[in-house]
Design a protein around this motif. Structure first.
Motif, PDB file in Angstrom:
ATOM      1  N   TYR A  33      45.456  37.734  35.020  1.00  0.00           N
ATOM      2  CA  TYR A  33      44.588  38.894  35.148  1.00  0.00           C
ATOM      3  C   TYR A  33      45.260  40.050  34.791  1.00  0.00           C
ATOM      4  CZ  TYR A  33      42.378  35.269  38.243  1.00  0.00           C
ATOM      5  OH  TYR A  33      41.727  34.195  38.702  1.00  0.00           O
ATOM      6  N   GLU A  36      42.869  45.223  35.414  1.00  0.00           N
ATOM      7  CA  GLU A  36      41.229  45.545  35.640  1.00  0.00           C
ATOM      8  C   GLU A  36      40.637  44.503  36.206  1.00  0.00           C
ATOM      9  OE1 GLU A  36      39.922  48.550  35.539  1.00  0.00           O
ATOM     10  OE2 GLU A  36      41.934  49.375  34.707  1.00  0.00           O
ATOM     11  N   GLU A  38      40.487  41.306  34.881  1.00  0.00           N
ATOM     12  CA  GLU A  38      39.700  40.574  33.827  1.00  0.00           C
ATOM     13  C   GLU A  38      40.778  39.289  33.746  1.00  0.00           C
ATOM     14  OE1 GLU A  38      42.457  43.585  31.503  1.00  0.00           O
ATOM     15  OE2 GLU A  38      41.270  43.428  33.266  1.00  0.00           O
ATOM     16  N   THR A  39      40.037  38.425  33.491  1.00  0.00           N
ATOM     17  CA  THR A  39      40.650  37.082  33.216  1.00  0.00           C
ATOM     18  C   THR A  39      41.385  36.955  31.726  1.00  0.00           C
ATOM     19  OG1 THR A  39      39.635  35.916  34.652  1.00  0.00           O
ATOM     20  CG2 THR A  39      40.613  34.563  33.151  1.00  0.00           C
ATOM     21  N   SER A  69      34.157  33.217  31.486  1.00  0.00           N
ATOM     22  CA  SER A  69      34.854  34.025  30.735  1.00  0.00           C
ATOM     23  C   SER A  69      34.332  34.293  29.531  1.00  0.00           C
ATOM     24  CB  SER A  69      36.414  33.335  30.560  1.00  0.00           C
ATOM     25  OG  SER A  69      37.120  34.143  29.735  1.00  0.00           O
TER      26      SER A  69
END
Length: 178
Positions: A33, A36, A38-39, A69
């Protein structure tokens, strides 16, 4: 299971659509991660080129993933994967819907999954595959287990196996050997 298993090779010969899970198959399964939230996913170039070779050999690919994603969308676009199904909880229903939309029978599809959530598809497709890291409950129920690691060549190994079984590997390699 060995690549020379006659059952695995016969099943690989029939594949007309290869479907891949993402996490633990196209990646090493770890979830990263960013700051922020996000992945971040890491894909191997060997695997990507294998998918391209497979498509050039006449076997298109699809993605069926429980997670959603933007990185997967981008990677699929780079590889020319036209069917991308993400964020599904019921993989069996998504698989059945994909086959219906393409007019395919399960026997001509392959699925590469790594965990028990993939079993509903692995038990229904014509050629079931798993990476070596998959739990025993998965490995003992598939037709082929890759020697290469997930996210590090397993997809490429499988793509080359399919091409070899279908008599298309030499043609796929020819332009590089000229």
């Amino acid at each position: 299971m060995a690549a020379n298993s006659s059952d695995a090779l016969e099943r690989a010969r029939r594949v007309r659509l290869m479907i891949f899970d993402v996490d633990g198959v196209m990646t090493d399964g770890r979830l990263w991660y960013g700051p922020e939230g996000e992945t971040i996913k890491v894909f191997h170039s060997l695997d990507g080129h294998g998918v391209k070779m497979l498509a050039a050999g006449g076997v298109p690919s699809a993605i069926l993933s429980g997670r959603k994603s933007a990185a997967v969308e981008r990677r699929a676009a780079e590889l020319g994967i036209g069917h991308v199904i993400q964020g599904v909880e019921d993989k069996r229903a998504a698989y059945t819907g994909l086959l219906a939309s393409l007019g395919l029978e399960a026997v001509v599809t392959g699925y590469f999954g790594d965990d028990v959530v993939d079993l509903p598809v692995l038990l229904r497709c014509g050629f079931a595959c798993a990476p070596r890291e998959a739990p025993l409950a998965v490995r003992e129920r598939v037709h082929y287990v890759c020697d290469a690691p997930a996210g590090g060549g397993a997809v490429r190994e499988l793509c080359e196996l399919l091409l070899r079984a279908q008599g298309a590997l030499d043609a796929a390699l020819a332009k590089y050997l000229a």
